[in-house]
Write an enzyme that holds these catalytic residues in place. Structure first.
Site, PDB file in Angstrom:
ATOM      1  N   ASP A   1       0.841  -1.214   0.000  1.00 32.01           N
ATOM      2  CA  ASP A   1       0.000   0.000   0.000  1.00 32.01           C
ATOM      3  C   ASP A   1       0.870   1.257   0.000  1.00 32.01           C
ATOM      4  O   ASP A   1       1.992   1.252   0.511  1.00 32.01           O
ATOM      5  CB  ASP A   1      -0.905  -0.029   1.255  1.00 32.01           C
ATOM      6  CG  ASP A   1      -2.084   0.918   1.117  1.00 32.01           C
ATOM      7  OD1 ASP A   1      -2.364   1.407  -0.005  1.00 32.01           O
ATOM      8  OD2 ASP A   1      -2.729   1.186   2.147  1.00 32.01           O
TER       9      ASP A   1
ATOM     10  N   ASN B   1       1.238   3.440  -2.923  1.00 30.93           N
ATOM     11  CA  ASN B   1       1.750   3.886  -4.232  1.00 30.93           C
ATOM     12  C   ASN B   1       1.249   5.284  -4.589  1.00 30.93           C
ATOM     13  O   ASN B   1       2.006   6.118  -5.096  1.00 30.93           O
ATOM     14  CB  ASN B   1       1.286   2.938  -5.348  1.00 30.93           C
ATOM     15  CG  ASN B   1       1.869   1.550  -5.216  1.00 30.93           C
ATOM     16  OD1 ASN B   1       2.750   1.330  -4.390  1.00 30.93           O
ATOM     17  ND2 ASN B   1       1.382   0.617  -6.018  1.00 30.93           N
ATOM     18  N   GLY B   2      -0.038   5.521  -4.323  1.00 29.32           N
ATOM     19  CA  GLY B   2      -0.641   6.815  -4.663  1.00 29.32           C
ATOM     20  C   GLY B   2       0.017   7.937  -3.871  1.00 29.32           C
ATOM     21  O   GLY B   2       0.360   8.993  -4.412  1.00 29.32           O
TER      22      GLY B   2
ATOM     23  N   ARG C   1      -0.700   9.180 -10.055  1.00 32.37           N
ATOM     24  CA  ARG C   1      -0.743   7.944  -9.262  1.00 32.37           C
ATOM     25  C   ARG C   1      -0.131   6.760 -10.015  1.00 32.37           C
ATOM     26  O   ARG C   1       0.481   5.879  -9.423  1.00 32.37           O
ATOM     27  CB  ARG C   1      -2.192   7.621  -8.876  1.00 32.37           C
ATOM     28  CG  ARG C   1      -2.817   8.603  -7.908  1.00 32.37           C
ATOM     29  CD  ARG C   1      -4.289   8.244  -7.635  1.00 32.37           C
ATOM     30  NE  ARG C   1      -4.422   6.887  -7.110  1.00 32.37           N
ATOM     31  CZ  ARG C   1      -4.294   6.565  -5.818  1.00 32.37           C
ATOM     32  NH1 ARG C   1      -4.050   7.502  -4.921  1.00 32.37           N
ATOM     33  NH2 ARG C   1      -4.418   5.318  -5.426  1.00 32.37           N
TER      34      ARG C   1
ATOM     35  N   SER D   1      -7.651  -5.496  -5.333  1.00 31.94           N
ATOM     36  CA  SER D   1      -8.749  -6.039  -4.526  1.00 31.94           C
ATOM     37  C   SER D   1     -10.074  -5.915  -5.269  1.00 31.94           C
ATOM     38  O   SER D   1     -10.204  -5.122  -6.214  1.00 31.94           O
ATOM     39  CB  SER D   1      -8.837  -5.295  -3.191  1.00 31.94           C
ATOM     40  OG  SER D   1      -9.410  -4.013  -3.368  1.00 31.94           O
ATOM     41  N   THR D   2     -11.052  -6.670  -4.808  1.00 35.77           N
ATOM     42  CA  THR D   2     -12.389  -6.577  -5.423  1.00 35.77           C
ATOM     43  C   THR D   2     -12.966  -5.170  -5.216  1.00 35.77           C
ATOM     44  O   THR D   2     -13.856  -4.757  -5.948  1.00 35.77           O
ATOM     45  CB  THR D   2     -13.347  -7.636  -4.825  1.00 35.77           C
ATOM     46  OG1 THR D   2     -13.188  -7.652  -3.398  1.00 35.77           O
ATOM     47  CG2 THR D   2     -13.064  -9.021  -5.356  1.00 35.77           C
TER      48      THR D   2
ATOM     49  N   ASN E   1     -11.019  -2.449  -5.387  1.00 30.25           N
ATOM     50  CA  ASN E   1     -10.246  -1.489  -6.193  1.00 30.25           C
ATOM     51  C   ASN E   1     -10.932  -1.122  -7.525  1.00 30.25           C
ATOM     52  O   ASN E   1     -10.539  -0.157  -8.182  1.00 30.25           O
ATOM     53  CB  ASN E   1      -8.820  -1.995  -6.459  1.00 30.25           C
ATOM     54  CG  ASN E   1      -7.924  -1.970  -5.229  1.00 30.25           C
ATOM     55  OD1 ASN E   1      -7.061  -2.818  -5.055  1.00 30.25           O
ATOM     56  ND2 ASN E   1      -8.121  -0.990  -4.344  1.00 30.25           N
TER      57      ASN E   1
ATOM     58  N   ARG F   1     -12.048   2.513  -8.192  1.00 31.53           N
ATOM     59  CA  ARG F   1     -11.120   3.585  -8.603  1.00 31.53           C
ATOM     60  C   ARG F   1     -11.445   4.059 -10.018  1.00 31.53           C
ATOM     61  O   ARG F   1     -12.135   3.360 -10.767  1.00 31.53           O
ATOM     62  CB  ARG F   1      -9.681   3.056  -8.531  1.00 31.53           C
ATOM     63  CG  ARG F   1      -9.313   2.721  -7.101  1.00 31.53           C
ATOM     64  CD  ARG F   1      -7.868   2.346  -6.967  1.00 31.53           C
ATOM     65  NE  ARG F   1      -7.575   2.056  -5.573  1.00 31.53           N
ATOM     66  CZ  ARG F   1      -6.386   2.107  -5.014  1.00 31.53           C
ATOM     67  NH1 ARG F   1      -5.338   2.433  -5.743  1.00 31.53           N
ATOM     68  NH2 ARG F   1      -6.222   1.846  -3.740  1.00 31.53           N
TER      69      ARG F   1
ATOM     70  N   SER G   1      -8.295  -4.578   5.018  1.00 32.59           N
ATOM     71  CA  SER G   1      -8.857  -4.296   3.690  1.00 32.59           C
ATOM     72  C   SER G   1      -9.299  -5.561   2.930  1.00 32.59           C
ATOM     73  O   SER G   1      -8.994  -5.729   1.747  1.00 32.59           O
ATOM     74  CB  SER G   1      -7.854  -3.487   2.845  1.00 32.59           C
ATOM     75  OG  SER G   1      -7.514  -2.297   3.502  1.00 32.59           O
TER      76      SER G   1
ATOM     77  N   GLU H   1       1.043 -13.307  12.380  1.00 35.09           N
ATOM     78  CA  GLU H   1       1.674 -12.161  13.037  1.00 35.09           C
ATOM     79  C   GLU H   1       1.572 -10.959  12.099  1.00 35.09           C
ATOM     80  O   GLU H   1       1.785 -11.100  10.890  1.00 35.09           O
ATOM     81  CB  GLU H   1       3.147 -12.459  13.335  1.00 35.09           C
ATOM     82  CG  GLU H   1       3.356 -13.578  14.326  1.00 35.09           C
ATOM     83  CD  GLU H   1       2.765 -13.266  15.697  1.00 35.09           C
ATOM     84  OE1 GLU H   1       2.836 -12.103  16.131  1.00 35.09           O
ATOM     85  OE2 GLU H   1       2.220 -14.201  16.326  1.00 35.09           O
TER      86      GLU H   1
HETATM   87  C1  IPE Z   1      -5.442  -2.752  -0.259  1.00 33.17           C
HETATM   88  O1  IPE Z   1      -5.073  -1.435  -0.426  1.00 33.17           O
HETATM   89  C2  IPE Z   1      -5.476  -3.455  -1.585  1.00 33.17           C
HETATM   90  C3  IPE Z   1      -4.205  -3.682  -2.240  1.00 33.17           C
HETATM   91  C4  IPE Z   1      -3.040  -3.432  -1.724  1.00 33.17           C
HETATM   92  C5  IPE Z   1      -4.274  -4.254  -3.562  1.00 33.17           C
HETATM   93  P1  IPE Z   1      -6.160  -0.280  -0.575  1.00 33.17           P
HETATM   94  O2  IPE Z   1      -5.412   0.987  -0.726  1.00 33.17           O
HETATM   95  O3  IPE Z   1      -7.117  -0.627  -1.635  1.00 33.17           O
HETATM   96  O4  IPE Z   1      -6.911  -0.341   0.824  1.00 33.17           O
HETATM   97  P2  IPE Z   1      -7.801   0.739   1.566  1.00 33.17           P
HETATM   98  O5  IPE Z   1      -8.828   1.226   0.600  1.00 33.17           O
HETATM   99  O6  IPE Z   1      -6.892   1.850   1.999  1.00 33.17           O
HETATM  100  O7  IPE Z   1      -8.367   0.021   2.742  1.00 33.17           O
HETATM  101  C1  IPE Z   2      -1.498   0.270  -3.384  1.00 26.88           C
HETATM  102  O1  IPE Z   2      -1.300   1.631  -3.400  1.00 26.88           O
HETATM  103  C2  IPE Z   2      -1.764  -0.307  -4.755  1.00 26.88           C
HETATM  104  C3  IPE Z   2      -3.131  -0.804  -4.951  1.00 26.88           C
HETATM  105  C4  IPE Z   2      -4.082  -0.771  -4.079  1.00 26.88           C
HETATM  106  C5  IPE Z   2      -3.427  -1.393  -6.236  1.00 26.88           C
HETATM  107  P1  IPE Z   2      -2.499   2.660  -3.388  1.00 26.88           P
HETATM  108  O2  IPE Z   2      -2.850   2.989  -4.790  1.00 26.88           O
HETATM  109  O3  IPE Z   2      -3.613   2.166  -2.555  1.00 26.88           O
HETATM  110  O4  IPE Z   2      -1.797   3.908  -2.696  1.00 26.88           O
HETATM  111  P2  IPE Z   2      -2.447   4.945  -1.680  1.00 26.88           P
HETATM  112  O5  IPE Z   2      -3.050   4.168  -0.566  1.00 26.88           O
HETATM  113  O6  IPE Z   2      -3.476   5.717  -2.460  1.00 26.88           O
HETATM  114  O7  IPE Z   2      -1.308   5.800  -1.252  1.00 26.88           O
HETATM  115 MG    MG Z   3      -4.063   2.401  -0.589  1.00 30.02          MG
END
Ligand code: IPE
Ligand code: IPE
Ligand code: MG
Length: 250
Positions: free
Chosen positions: A26, A28-29, A39, A71-72, A74, A77, A202, A213
């Protein structure tokens, strides 16, 4: 290997390497927005972190590495982001498959990947076939994965088996459920790592992580390095796992 990763690797107890490590990649954005980048660039940078974690996991002898890629939830987005993630996945599979294969790594997909775009499905199936007999490590990619979806599908399958007389209600036990999940051939994760400081699951592997753990890193996923991974393993080795009992269970 850097000097730090070398000394961290040496300090690990080789007899206590977690068999199965699961990672929620988590941040990347956030990594991208900190740099005023789109992003998508964060997702691309995240791909390098993934390669690094795959390599170090194989190096220290982790047998199963599971990574949460999509994830299901995602799908909520923006369409462009979803398409970018799909194309990145296809690119990862195409570019890395030979090296993964050379390292004797077997690819496995957890989730409903067949409803992804056809070109992705084709690339995935080629990678699955090519690496099917590999033995060094399983790289399980959770893709279009949701734990609730997985549990729902399992309940539907069990209900069907009960209705057609294949299974009696008394025969429904933990093993019967585990064998019907996407993770059917995998042991439960020993360690779950989440990056970007988030303290939530999530919808990831909710059944399987009953006794895993948990280790959370403040690093955003593209900044997560092999040293962070080794630190997680080092800390894991100090945890006392009792599984509800009074004393540690080895
Ligand atoms: C969890 O990250 C899913 C993946 C890493 C693929 P999210 O960024 O989607 O989770 P939330 O929305 O913050 O809970
Ligand atoms: C994780 O990074 C990648 C996926 C969920 C696919 P995010 O895209 O959720 O990054 P943030 O949480 O917006 O920083
Ligand atoms: Mg995220």
């Amino acid at each position: 290997m850097t000097r730090l990763s070398d000394s961290l690797t040496k300090s690990l107890d080789k007899t206590k390497i977690p068999v199965h490590v699961a990672v929620i990649m988590d941040g990347n954005g956030r990594w991208a927005s900190k740099r005023l980048l789109p992003r998508s660039m964060g997702h691309r940078a995240g791909m390098n972190a993934l390669k690094e974690v795959v390599n170090i996991s194989g190096h220290i002898g982790v047998q199963h590495l599971t990574v949460f890629a999509f994830s299901t939830e995602n799908w909520k987005r923006p369409t462009e982001e979803v398409s970018y993630l799909m194309s990145l996945l296809a690119e990862f599979m195409q570019k890395e498959i030979d090296e993964l294969h050379d390292r004797d790594i077997r690819i496995n997909i957890l989730g409903d990947y067949k409803s992804l775009p056809l070109d992705c499905v084709n690339i995935i199936e080629k990678s699955l076939a090519k690496t099917a007999d590999n033995k060094a490590m399983n790289l399980n990619i959770a893709l279009n994965y949701g734990a609730r979806l997985e549990i729902l599908k399992t309940i539907q399958t069990i209900a069907g088996k009960v209705l057609n007389g294949e299974l009696s209600i008394d025969e429904i036990d933990e093993e019967c459920v585990s064998k019907l999940l996407f993770t059917k051939d995998l042991p439960d994760p020993d360690l779950i790592i989440r990056t970007a400081g988030e303290m939530r699951l999530s919808n990831f592997l909710l059944w399987q992580i009953a006794y895993s753990e948990i280790w959370v890193s403040e690093s955003l996923w593209p900044d997560f390095k092999k040293e962070d991974f080794l630190q997680a393993i080092f800390d894991y080795q100090k945890r006392i796992r009792k599984f509800g009992d009074v004393n540690e269970k080895k």
